[in-house]
Design a protein around this motif. Sequence first.
Motif, PDB file in Angstrom:
ATOM      1  N   CYS A 286     -29.908  22.763  47.784  1.00  0.00           N
ATOM      2  CA  CYS A 286     -29.735  24.221  47.747  1.00  0.00           C
ATOM      3  C   CYS A 286     -30.293  24.772  46.431  1.00  0.00           C
ATOM      4  O   CYS A 286     -30.976  25.797  46.417  1.00  0.00           O
TER       5      CYS A 286
ATOM      6  N   ILE B   8     -22.502  25.272  51.792  1.00  0.00           N
ATOM      7  CA  ILE B   8     -23.758  25.091  51.043  1.00  0.00           C
ATOM      8  C   ILE B   8     -24.944  24.711  51.950  1.00  0.00           C
ATOM      9  O   ILE B   8     -26.015  25.301  51.830  1.00  0.00           O
TER      10      ILE B   8
ATOM     11  N   CYS C   3     -18.373  25.079  43.402  1.00  0.00           N
ATOM     12  CA  CYS C   3     -18.074  24.463  44.689  1.00  0.00           C
ATOM     13  C   CYS C   3     -16.983  23.406  44.525  1.00  0.00           C
ATOM     14  O   CYS C   3     -17.211  22.386  43.880  1.00  0.00           O
TER      15      CYS C   3
END
Lengths: 255, 319
Positions: B223, B309, B264
């Motif tokens: 990502c 994600i 995250c």
Amino acid sequence: MQLYICVKHVPDSAANITIVEKNRIDENLTFLLNPYDEHAVTEAVRIKDNLPGSEIIAVCLGKDDAEKTLRSALAMGADRGLLIASDKNHDSIETAQALKAAIEQDGNPGLIFTGKESIDAEGMQTMFRIGALFDFPVATNVVRLDIESGRAVVDSALSGGTANTYELSFPCVIGAGRGLNTPRYPTFPDVVKSKKKPVKKIAFPDLKIEPSTAGMNIVELEPLLQSRDPKEITGDAGEIAETIMRILKDEAKVI
Amino acid sequence: MMKNIGLIIELDNGKIKETNFGMITLAREKDTELFAVVMDADAASVKEDLESFGITKIVEVCLPKDRQSNPVVRAKAIIKVIKTYNICAIFGLSTAMGKDLLPRIAALLEAPLVMDCYAVDLEQNLVKTSQYSGKTIATIKITGDVLVFGVRPNAVEPVKAQASARIWILKLDETSLVSKGFRVIKTSEVDESTNINLAEADVIIAGGRGMKNGDNFTLLSKCAEKLTAAVGASRVAVDSGWVPYSMQVGQTGEKVSPLVYIACGISGSIQHFAGMKTSGMVIAINTDKNSAIMSNCDYYVKADALEIIPELTKLLEND
């Protein structure tokens, strides 16, 4: 070889900080050995293991209460301590002058360690000032230290996991970084033994330090307030990702 | 009175790093003459960029190739520049390079230095930085003939101000180039392409306990690649051996100020906040709505980052 470790008595990083009299913190909280200094002590012990006959001396500039931090360093393996007692807060120029004077008065340093920074003032400079006063070479954020044919070979960490390799002749000054080793935490018998190790107290004025014309004085401390107002993003995974995407594009403008 | 201000310009592959422009903006006050000090490139090649931010003098310092990466020699070269051009304040970036250079300059000059600062008032000699693990802002009064500042990367928004600059070339004599008892054996090659510098990244995606293992961090790097972001980690992720220490953001890791910080599976300990609280926007993804980070961010998502994600990566791929 005499190995000196400059240690600092710092507030626990998890403690809440209260500001008093505009530019000081309320010191009625838990203080401990600066985390980077733990790496310095651990490394000195490792060097001493390989160079029998070496002596490890922990030096601290602080209030009387800082003796606790010196005792922590002694419990981790330092042989004795020097406490430069002062009721004042000193900037890194004065701190380096005091540490240099105390070390010089005490012995012949082969290696001087500090942590790469203290977690309270975060100044990142005391090791360089000590080095300049002694005219010794300095490396900071050291994550590997080898002694090869009478010289120190060090890795000085940069960002992204990379490092520069420097060679320093002795005596030298090393700012310990977090990757240097895994701190050797004391056992109960170590703590008991540390209580019997000598700590010599030196009064700051007795070091007769010539005041510098340069200085750094904290005139104001303010709490760093968070003004974030959390908003929830909901939906299924796909919808959430779309919302994040839109925020990154339209609001943050990073896409 | 006109003050001469020096700015140590950091380059990356011959190009000026973006974050220098924020530093120049910070130093640009009225009645200041801005001297950019360039040690790693031809002044001519960076002149136009520097002029667009108000630089009026460029000092190109010629160092022999074999000593160009020696921080002791570089510090001495900067001191030579300070003395030659009557510079009363010198600015550099508080990057890894700056942390190995600026304190050497300050120590040799016995000059005051404030690292990681983000506001400077050269009339009153006041400077602001954070202290106590980012829990306080300190205003520091500095005194000295020469003042040294390490500016936090990304902390100041660059503002253009067109000027035209003159170039000076400074040659150094051999005595400036010795580094007693100090030798560079090897300098690290900068990781091209893949590794975006954490401290200077505009966007950071960081993972914590919720990433569950090291392999899952590849979801973040995929990502990040699409976002030109850097990947960071919490102390738990580092201590569990999932990722190297160099990726740690926090009290005992890197201190970062990106435009966007995506956390995250990070709970948000005080020590983690110490490293990222000055971020522009914080987006938290966590399965536990009660974790500290969820009440101290701009956007929160109560979900598993391992599901969100990859979806985001997909969208970025199709964008």
